[in-house]
Design an enzyme around this catalytic site. Sequence first.
Site, mmCIF file in Angstrom:
data_model
loop_
_atom_site.group_PDB
_atom_site.id
_atom_site.type_symbol
_atom_site.label_atom_id
_atom_site.label_comp_id
_atom_site.label_asym_id
_atom_site.label_seq_id
_atom_site.Cartn_x
_atom_site.Cartn_y
_atom_site.Cartn_z
ATOM 1 C CB SER A 48 -0.927 -0.012 1.224
ATOM 2 O OG SER A 48 -1.768 -1.140 1.190
ATOM 3 C CG ASN A 49 3.315 2.425 3.195
ATOM 4 O OD1 ASN A 49 3.186 3.548 3.646
ATOM 5 N ND2 ASN A 49 2.910 1.347 3.841
ATOM 6 C CE LYS A 172 1.542 -4.951 5.838
ATOM 7 N NZ LYS A 172 1.894 -3.845 4.917
#
Length: 310
Positions: A48-49, A172
């Site tokens: 996502s980053n 995750k």
Amino acid sequence: MSSAPLPGIYVPAVLFFTKDEEFDTPAIQSHVLRLAHGGVTGIVVQGSNGEAQHLSHEERKAAIQLTRKTLDDNGFQNVLVIAGTGAQSTRETKKLCIDARDAGASHVLVLTPSTWPPQMSVENIIRFHREVADASPIPVMIYNFPTVTAGQDLDSDTISVLAQHPNIVGTKLSCGNMGKLHRLTTRFSPSEFAVYAGRSDLLTQGLLSGSAGTIAALVNIVPKLHVKLFKLYQNGEVREAMALQGKFAHADWAIGKIGGIGGIKAIVSKNFDYGSPIVRGPLKTVDTERLHENEHYKIMDEIIALEKVL
């Protein structure tokens, strides 16, 4: 049976852009190498980053290739590259998994599609991930992050069903649910299905509950401190690990208040002399010159000072 990633500290790396929003290759390479020198076990490209949703297929593949080549050319062949391959259709996700393998990734991290949440029954979620795992040429990890999947939160029963697929090797958990993490770690060994805390503010708690480590945004800023905590825990120095964990709890909260991805880029560029805070819209760029005006920045100064003496 496919192999799970090694236990350790993983980083969902941010991706740096130039003013015209093209890849800032020197900055990306500098970031990859600072993380590798910091001792991370692996780098997640297009988590996502990494702004995966803002990249074309060609850009996604190029980012993986650049990361793998930068590591290999500088003696870090042992550092894993995991690629985020989540997409809104099964077909596209399968294609991205093949692209990831071709670009040099060892594993893929797959989000549940979020365009049609009312249609995503447990049966549909399981079918999606199994079909992707059947087609993926490299091992698959399930990425559970309700914030970016329209609130869809896979429970431990659903993840346990998926964990039995021979090509699904880990997860995750960015949901922050420690009960879920503990239920999974007490059912599966890390070698068969590795469970990673998705946030630094739960790193030590996750390790105490049997996790394989973390894949967390804060590692972009202080990789050495995360590796230090991991080693303290491995050496049985739990009290010392928990003292450092307290700082991570405040720092993890702070980066969200400073601006998330834009905040991470701003903090890195201000303190480590590479990159810029530019993000692709609709995300908002954070002004590096105004970071100290944010009340939450003080803890970042503190932990960056600790990072720089390691």
